[in-house]
Scaffold this motif. Structure first.
Motif, mmCIF file in Angstrom:
data_model
loop_
_atom_site.group_PDB
_atom_site.id
_atom_site.type_symbol
_atom_site.label_atom_id
_atom_site.label_comp_id
_atom_site.label_asym_id
_atom_site.label_seq_id
_atom_site.Cartn_x
_atom_site.Cartn_y
_atom_site.Cartn_z
ATOM 1 N N THR A 12 0.633 -1.084 0.274
ATOM 2 C CA THR A 12 -0.247 0.068 0.033
ATOM 3 C C THR A 12 1.057 1.322 0.124
ATOM 4 O O THR A 12 1.807 1.311 1.084
ATOM 5 C CB THR A 12 -0.876 0.055 1.154
ATOM 6 O OG1 THR A 12 -1.353 -1.133 1.195
ATOM 7 C CG2 THR A 12 -1.702 1.140 1.132
ATOM 8 N N ARG A 15 0.214 6.528 -4.930
ATOM 9 C CA ARG A 15 0.071 6.464 -5.909
ATOM 10 C C ARG A 15 2.076 6.710 -7.371
ATOM 11 O O ARG A 15 2.027 5.283 -7.195
ATOM 12 C CB ARG A 15 -0.260 6.954 -7.239
ATOM 13 C CG ARG A 15 -1.226 7.166 -8.588
ATOM 14 C CD ARG A 15 -2.233 7.932 -9.148
ATOM 15 N NE ARG A 15 -3.448 7.811 -8.249
ATOM 16 C CZ ARG A 15 -4.126 7.207 -8.883
ATOM 17 N NH1 ARG A 15 -3.897 5.644 -9.515
ATOM 18 N NH2 ARG A 15 -5.098 6.900 -7.936
ATOM 19 N N SER A 40 -3.330 -7.476 -9.002
ATOM 20 C CA SER A 40 -4.191 -6.982 -8.604
ATOM 21 C C SER A 40 -3.660 -5.411 -8.390
ATOM 22 O O SER A 40 -2.794 -5.478 -7.197
ATOM 23 C CB SER A 40 -5.097 -7.733 -7.622
ATOM 24 O OG SER A 40 -4.465 -7.765 -6.285
ATOM 25 N N TRP A 41 -5.167 -4.406 -8.400
ATOM 26 C CA TRP A 41 -4.560 -3.635 -7.424
ATOM 27 C C TRP A 41 -5.812 -2.744 -7.563
ATOM 28 O O TRP A 41 -7.133 -3.070 -7.742
ATOM 29 C CB TRP A 41 -3.650 -2.691 -8.421
ATOM 30 C CG TRP A 41 -4.368 -2.150 -9.801
ATOM 31 C CD1 TRP A 41 -5.569 -1.142 -9.989
ATOM 32 C CD2 TRP A 41 -4.630 -1.974 -11.417
ATOM 33 N NE1 TRP A 41 -5.680 -0.192 -11.205
ATOM 34 C CE2 TRP A 41 -5.083 -1.531 -11.697
ATOM 35 C CE3 TRP A 41 -4.108 -3.286 -11.428
ATOM 36 C CZ2 TRP A 41 -5.138 -1.692 -13.139
ATOM 37 C CZ3 TRP A 41 -4.346 -3.976 -13.138
ATOM 38 C CH2 TRP A 41 -5.400 -2.649 -13.467
ATOM 39 N N ARG A 42 -6.187 -1.412 -6.095
ATOM 40 C CA ARG A 42 -7.037 -0.513 -6.538
ATOM 41 C C ARG A 42 -7.049 0.358 -5.139
ATOM 42 O O ARG A 42 -5.827 0.068 -5.304
ATOM 43 C CB ARG A 42 -8.318 -1.699 -5.168
ATOM 44 C CG ARG A 42 -7.888 -1.632 -3.332
ATOM 45 C CD ARG A 42 -8.596 -2.238 -3.025
ATOM 46 N NE ARG A 42 -8.402 -2.592 -1.589
ATOM 47 C CZ ARG A 42 -9.312 -3.072 -0.256
ATOM 48 N NH1 ARG A 42 -10.464 -2.296 -0.440
ATOM 49 N NH2 ARG A 42 -8.269 -2.968 0.896
ATOM 50 N N ASN A 43 -8.109 1.293 -6.337
ATOM 51 C CA ASN A 43 -7.711 2.520 -5.535
ATOM 52 C C ASN A 43 -7.983 3.127 -3.921
ATOM 53 O O ASN A 43 -9.270 1.921 -3.949
ATOM 54 C CB ASN A 43 -8.193 3.930 -5.598
ATOM 55 C CG ASN A 43 -6.973 3.643 -7.968
ATOM 56 O OD1 ASN A 43 -6.275 3.852 -7.845
ATOM 57 N ND2 ASN A 43 -8.085 3.549 -8.881
ATOM 58 N N LEU A 44 -7.420 3.720 -2.985
ATOM 59 C CA LEU A 44 -7.404 3.607 -1.677
ATOM 60 C C LEU A 44 -7.850 5.330 -1.440
ATOM 61 O O LEU A 44 -7.836 5.834 -2.605
ATOM 62 C CB LEU A 44 -6.578 3.068 -0.897
ATOM 63 C CG LEU A 44 -6.457 1.865 -0.476
ATOM 64 C CD1 LEU A 44 -5.541 1.383 0.044
ATOM 65 C CD2 LEU A 44 -7.967 0.750 -0.781
ATOM 66 N N VAL A 49 -2.765 3.352 -3.546
ATOM 67 C CA VAL A 49 -3.243 2.293 -4.339
ATOM 68 C C VAL A 49 -2.792 1.096 -3.437
ATOM 69 O O VAL A 49 -1.647 0.848 -2.538
ATOM 70 C CB VAL A 49 -2.681 2.396 -5.106
ATOM 71 C CG1 VAL A 49 -2.877 0.788 -5.946
ATOM 72 C CG2 VAL A 49 -2.755 3.362 -6.235
ATOM 73 N N GLU A 50 -3.711 0.516 -3.222
ATOM 74 C CA GLU A 50 -3.377 -1.224 -2.837
ATOM 75 C C GLU A 50 -2.573 -2.187 -3.455
ATOM 76 O O GLU A 50 -3.868 -2.328 -4.275
ATOM 77 C CB GLU A 50 -4.441 -2.169 -2.116
ATOM 78 C CG GLU A 50 -3.919 -3.392 -1.356
ATOM 79 C CD GLU A 50 -5.493 -3.279 -0.437
ATOM 80 O OE1 GLU A 50 -5.280 -3.273 0.593
ATOM 81 O OE2 GLU A 50 -5.639 -4.207 -0.716
ATOM 82 N N PHE A 51 -1.870 -2.681 -3.985
ATOM 83 C CA PHE A 51 -1.858 -4.042 -4.841
ATOM 84 C C PHE A 51 -0.476 -4.808 -4.785
ATOM 85 O O PHE A 51 0.111 -5.229 -3.917
ATOM 86 C CB PHE A 51 -1.013 -2.963 -6.311
ATOM 87 C CG PHE A 51 0.340 -1.916 -5.761
ATOM 88 C CD1 PHE A 51 1.936 -2.464 -6.300
ATOM 89 C CD2 PHE A 51 0.728 -1.356 -5.124
ATOM 90 C CE1 PHE A 51 2.589 -2.535 -5.402
ATOM 91 C CE2 PHE A 51 2.128 -0.308 -5.174
ATOM 92 C CZ PHE A 51 2.776 -1.398 -5.091
#
Length: 64
Positions: A12, A15, A40-44, A49-51
């Motif tokens: 985490t 960006r 995988s990744w997701r915007n927090l 960014v968590e990837f």
């Protein structure tokens, strides 16, 4: 005895830092030898960014 030949590491980061970390990871574990990928990744919140990075435990030896 691990059934999965891959290692996954979750990060985490902000960006801009996440991009740099991913680039360094690909440099350290080249895709052609470790099959490295961003699984995988997701915007927090707060531009974080968590990837998850995935790679083989052992490099593929180049044959030829």
């Amino acid at each position: 005895m691990p059934s999965d030949p891959s290692i996954r590491e979750k990060f985490t980061r902000l960006r801009i830092t996440a991009r740099k970390l991913a680039a360094e990871y690909f440099e350290r574990f080249p895709k052609d030898r470790y099959l490295t990928e961003i699984e995988s990744w997701r915007n927090l919140q707060s531009d974080n960014v968590e990837f998850t990075m995935k790679r083989l435990r052992d490099p593929i030896d180049n044959v030829g």
